[in-house]
Design an enzyme around this catalytic site. Structure first.
Site: not given
Lengths: 312, 312
Positions: B246, B237, B13-14, B204, B206
């Site tokens: 991430n 990002c 997903r991310d 979560h 990064h």
């Protein structure tokens, strides 16, 4: 304000020594001079090794002779033996950094002699130097050896004790190939400080497996205030092609400043130098903050945000 | 053995949502199926966003329909609105992950509406879902906004309170662009757990500025046991070209296993998948352990070491 942290910049020694292309002497001198204006406590300028062993640092005398020394900065050099110590002292180094491995296999692989022979040779250096120049000893593979595996903490601290008894000023505990994890680091730092309260203890981390700044955090939490770092994260590991090397000075300073530690370092100046480094070495470097910008550097919102705000 | 840690894998997903090239549906399904065999607590499979908004995840229904679900693994999906929630529930998602930003500017930039409007829409989703599927809410930019800067902890925890009062099962506190530092993380985690002892709290992070694993360490030390991670460190990002995204799942698992935490995850399997990822996405990925190997993987000594040992 939290605890003051002291940084030793090792890029021109630990970084440049394994570069595939010789970094020109002018570039080395210019970089050391620029680093001298950033607020470091110490700069490891070069290595007085034989030019045959480390050709990339064959200009050690010239570099040491040409740099402009800034007040308050210590200029240290790596010294493998008595001949190196003599050359370093002739070059007016502020400190001699001796090195051996705490792993027998790594010492044989890297220095081509057993640890006892290294210890005897370094003892002789310390005896001859006789306090005229402060001595630091770097203990390599202190958190694990890529060939032997685990290096017991007692073995590391045993070698530390033998050097402490010879009157060295400081010890650097080195995670040479990025094997340390934070729990191990905390244990080592607590015990080393307990046993050697009078020594300057420095921690040297690599980011080979992404744990570099986590290990810095663990060490700071355990009371350590001295760290090696390498501009851009330069300096690699021959066992891990493509992996990161030393922890990046600017990433480490950035984190510790965000946590309200006084590092003495001008991060903006340091980032300028980190961003110029790829041109000096001819390739990209692993440091992150030079790419992303510090977390305090903001970005403009897209134009439609103002319209949405007005419409709301 | 230290505290058990639960991982949520977000790569499909991310990670995939911002890849420049569409990852084929077959590759997505195969990757989720392989990840299902690694020991994750949860996998965020896809996003039920409009195909126009996130074309890279336009195959959400097909992916959810084709994956082979492993017992013990929760399959969660990102849901932006009521329509997404309906699609997700038709696809038998085990959890709906709603998202909004704690920074007004970031919410306007990212979701194109003010935070209050997002909250109203997500409240409606929670009301309609009515407990049929557990709901998690991800609060973005909880440690800083790249446009606004500081987002006060009280603002973040205020939004957390409003969702907690609606009966959500969990909250994910997101450092969306890698601005968090460990001291800030420790404070946030301690306070969030104090205020919401009954909620599943996930962090979560990064690694945009190299602090990812240091922040994990700070969160674990503060008692957090749930983390998002992305295979290979995929997921970037937009404000930091060339920077990491991430935190890498395998680097995080590697560190926590070295620190004797039970993560439930088979690191060797995970590293195989991480090493296959560059072929799937067509470019290198930031994860370090896949390149360097785990710290337990030893290397042979050079041949001359045996000779030196024999001669000694």
């Amino acid at each position: 304000m939290n605890q003051r942290i002291f940084f030793n910049e090792v890029v021109t020694r630990d970084g440049f020594q394994i570069e595939p292309e010789f970094v020109p002497t002018d570039a080395k001198v210019q970089l050391v001079d620029a680093l001298s204006q950033c607020g470091y406590a110490k700069i490891e300028v070069t290595s007085f090794t034989s030019p045959k062993a480390i050709p990339m640092l064959r200009d050690a005398e010239e570099v040491m002779g040409r740099i402009r020394r800034a007040p308050g900065v210590e200029y240290t050099v790596l010294v493998p033996n008595l001949r190196g110590a003599e050359r370093a002292m002739e070059s007016r180094a502020d400190e001699l950094n001796l090195v051996m491995s705490t792993s027998e296999t790594h010492n044989l692989a890297n220095l081509r002699m057993p640890r006892e022979k290294s210890f005897a040779a370094l003892s002789e250096v310390i005896r001859v130097v006789d306090g005229r120049t402060p001595v630091n000893v770097s203990l390599s593979t202190a958190f694990g050896c890529p060939m032997e595996g685990d290096v017991p903490q007692e073995v590391v601290l045993g070698w530390a004790r033998r050097f402490a008894d010879l009157g060295v000023r400081g010890l650097t505990i080195c995670d040479t190939t990025g094997m340390a994890h934070p729990q191990q680091v905390a244990r080592m730092c607590e015990e080393a400080q307990r046993r050697f309260p009078a020594l300057q203890l420095t921690l040297h981390f690599h980011n080979t497996r992404g744990m570099g700044l986590a290990n810095v955090l663990a060490a700071v939490r355990a009371g350590i205030v001295r760290f090696d770092g390498s501009l851009g994260g330069l300096g690699g590991c021959p066992y891990a092609p493509g992996a990161s090397g030393n922890i990046s000075s600017e990433d480490t300073v950035h984190m510790l400043q965000a946590m309200d530690h006084d590092t003495g370092i001008d991060l903006a100046k340091l980032l300028q130098l980190a961003r110029a480094l790829p041109e000096i070495v001819g390739h990209g470097v692993p440091g992150q903050v030079a790419k992303a910008g510090p977390s305090t550097q903001l970005h403009p919102a897209p134009a439609y945000v103002a319209e949405l705000r007005a419409a709301a």
